[in-house]
Design a protein around this motif. Structure first.
Motif, mmCIF file in Angstrom:
data_model
loop_
_atom_site.group_PDB
_atom_site.id
_atom_site.type_symbol
_atom_site.label_atom_id
_atom_site.label_comp_id
_atom_site.label_asym_id
_atom_site.label_seq_id
_atom_site.Cartn_x
_atom_site.Cartn_y
_atom_site.Cartn_z
ATOM 1 N N UNK A 27 0.828 -1.195 0.000
ATOM 2 C CA UNK A 27 0.000 0.000 0.000
ATOM 3 C C UNK A 27 0.871 1.257 0.000
ATOM 4 N N UNK A 28 1.972 1.216 0.766
ATOM 5 C CA UNK A 28 2.867 2.367 0.862
ATOM 6 C C UNK A 28 3.571 2.684 -0.442
ATOM 7 N N UNK A 29 3.710 1.693 -1.308
ATOM 8 C CA UNK A 29 4.419 1.910 -2.582
ATOM 9 C C UNK A 29 3.502 2.470 -3.677
ATOM 10 N N UNK A 46 0.573 1.976 -12.468
ATOM 11 C CA UNK A 46 -0.356 1.513 -13.499
ATOM 12 C C UNK A 46 -0.639 0.017 -13.353
ATOM 13 N N UNK A 47 0.366 -0.698 -12.845
ATOM 14 C CA UNK A 47 0.243 -2.153 -12.850
ATOM 15 C C UNK A 47 0.844 -2.753 -11.584
ATOM 16 N N UNK A 68 -7.101 -9.555 -1.630
ATOM 17 C CA UNK A 68 -6.647 -8.376 -0.870
ATOM 18 C C UNK A 68 -5.781 -7.469 -1.740
ATOM 19 N N UNK A 69 -4.913 -8.092 -2.535
ATOM 20 C CA UNK A 69 -4.030 -7.301 -3.412
ATOM 21 C C UNK A 69 -4.886 -6.582 -4.473
ATOM 22 N N UNK A 124 -7.903 0.450 -5.258
ATOM 23 C CA UNK A 124 -7.929 1.716 -4.516
ATOM 24 C C UNK A 124 -6.864 2.678 -5.028
ATOM 25 N N UNK A 125 -5.800 2.160 -5.643
ATOM 26 C CA UNK A 125 -4.806 3.111 -6.173
ATOM 27 C C UNK A 125 -4.915 3.249 -7.687
#
Lengths: 391, 76
Positions: A140-142, A148-149, A167-168, A174-175
């Motif tokens: 999540x932090x990255x 894009x991918x 989960x991933x 979300x991003x």
């Protein structure tokens, strides 16, 4: 003990290519070769149309297996590597950022590194622990606006560990990134529903858990995505246009396909659907537990990946203190007729995590028809080999 | 009903077979599209039902044409 050439092989290399295939697979291939292997999509005579129907039937089987609403969103590829290349090179553009895990195969890492060198794509690899699990907070932090991918395997080809795809996928959503899943070790042994799991692109092989022949595989592409095709050429459609057709699957299937192989793949998938992918996976898991339990009693043997009792696919990798993996694999083959794989398994970063960069590891992988007796024969053979080295 | 992709045409064929609709699979006339595409030929009375099926299953077609004495007249 010396194994002669005509003695049966104990085949424990299913993670590379499954063997043997259900008889329906090679019977379908023989039928296609004899009766249906004109050029699909290029001609309207009955053999050409029948060849096209072979492709369509297999596409239908695959779409049912993976919960894909429209079978035309599956593009045939010769293997998972080609599928991953199509997804990665077809989607990433200069300025984009991609995230992958440390336990990806070279078929992810090399295209990503090529894109980094050639187009300045920014790439991050997420750390995974010794048992193959990753930290979702780190992922999540990255994530950032240029991401894009996100690319991850469903199951590691070295450790057998399983990543939490749903989960991933949620994180990717979300991003605003697409999720590409490498299902090389999970297709055919785990339930995969692209809609339920939130997978945008699924790269899968035909020749492993789906029990088809080598030279088959595919890429599912979510209808909202439009990766640039990597291969340009004849499709038998929109021949007046200079660009690749926009219509799927033609957009990603230039050139004559592997009709005979895909006939076999269709039967392999039918077999898997009949047995149930999760049921096959459960049988394989039981065999890995037996193997791990017995191997762990040997002195100097270190098992890699998830601990006993934890989820994994049918892969058990290990090292032996007293002998190199390549030497063990050689002796298993020569003296016992047992086929396993030694080496680095095309995943160098994963070896860093488990400290096997110098030696590599021995990988034993079970399949849909592996028996308890075969697993016990492997353990006996490894025990004898280990004992020899201690003398 | 003409298709750009033979795989789309064969998908439509499979769906119509399941519903037991009568049609012929034919090479697409060159006046409609260049290539080796396939079309489904059927009586005009079947049009509505066939359209419902291909639209529901998201089958991509090139268009629907009515055969006249000298040409193919686009309908959709």
């Amino acid at each position: 003990m010396k194994q002669s050439e005509d003695q049966p092989v104990i085949y424990l290399d299913h993670a590379a290519t499954s063997w043997p295939k259900p008889p329906g697979v090679w019977e379908a291939m023989q039928h296609a070769m004899r009766e249906e292997s004109a050029n699909p999509g290029r001609g309207s005579h009955r053999m050409a149309i029948n060849a096209g129907r072979v492709l369509m039937r297999t596409r239908m089987e695959l779409s049912r297996l993976f919960g894909i609403a429209d079978p035309q969103d599956i593009a045939y590829m010769p293997n998972t590597t080609a599928a991953l290349n199509q997804a990665i090179k077809g989607l990433l553009q200069p300025g984009d950022h991609a995230i992958a895990t440390m336990i990806e195969h070279n078929s992810v890492r090399r295209p990503l590194e090529y894109m980094r060198r050639t187009f300045g794509i920014d790439v991050d690899y997420i750390q995974v622990d010794e048992t193959g699990h990753l930290n979702l907070d780190e992922l999540s932090g990255l994530c950032r606006s240029q991401t894009k991918l996100i690319i991850c395997n469903h199951s590691s080809n070295l450790l057998g560990s399983i990543l939490p795809i749903a989960d991933i996928a949620e994180l990717a959503k979300s991003c605003g990134a697409a999720l590409l899943v490498d299902a090389a070790q999970s297709a055919g042994v785990m339930d995969i529903d692209v809609g339920k799991l939130g997978i945008d692109l699924l790269a899968f092989p035909g020749h492993k858990g789906l029990l088809g022949p080598q030279g088959t595989g595919g890429l599912y592409i979510h209808p909202a995505l439009d990766p640039v095709p990597l291969i340009h050429g004849g499709t038998g459609s929109q021949s007046e246009e200079t660009d690749q057709p926009s219509v799927r699957p033609d957009r990603y299937e230039a050139g004559t396909p592997n009709t005979v192989g895909l006939a076999g793949l269709g039967e392999g998938v039918r077999y898997v659907r009949g047995e149930g992918a999760a049921a096959i996976g459960e049988r394989e898991w039981q065999l890995t537990q037996l193997m791990m339990e017995q191997l762990s009693a040997l002195d100097g043997l270190r098992l890699l990946g998830p601990r006993l009792g934890e989820p994994r696919t049918g892969i058990v990798s290990f090292t032996l203190e007293s002998m190199e993996p390549s030497e063990i694999a050689f002796r298993l083959d020569r003296d016992y007729g047992i086929a396993v794989r030694a080496g680095f398994h095309c995943t160098p970063l994963a070896h860093r995590i488990v400290n096997t960069t110098a030696s590599g590891a021995l990988r034993c992988s079970v399949g849909h028809d592996t028996t308890k007796t075969e697993v016990e024969a492997l353990v006996r053979a490894v025990r004898e080999i280990a004992r020899c080295t201690l003398r | 009903m003409a298709f750009d992709s033979s795989q789309q045409a064969l998908r439509a064929e499979m769906l119509l077979d399941e519903r037991q609709i009568t049609f012929n699979l034919i090479p697409t006339p060159a006046g409609i599209t260049a290539g080796c595409a396939l079309s489904l030929a059927f009586a005009e009375g079947e049009l509505e039902e066939i359209l419902d099926i291909v639209r529901a299953e998201n089958v991509q077609m090139r268009g629907i044409f009515r055969r006249t004495e000298s040409a193919y007249e686009p309908l959709i």
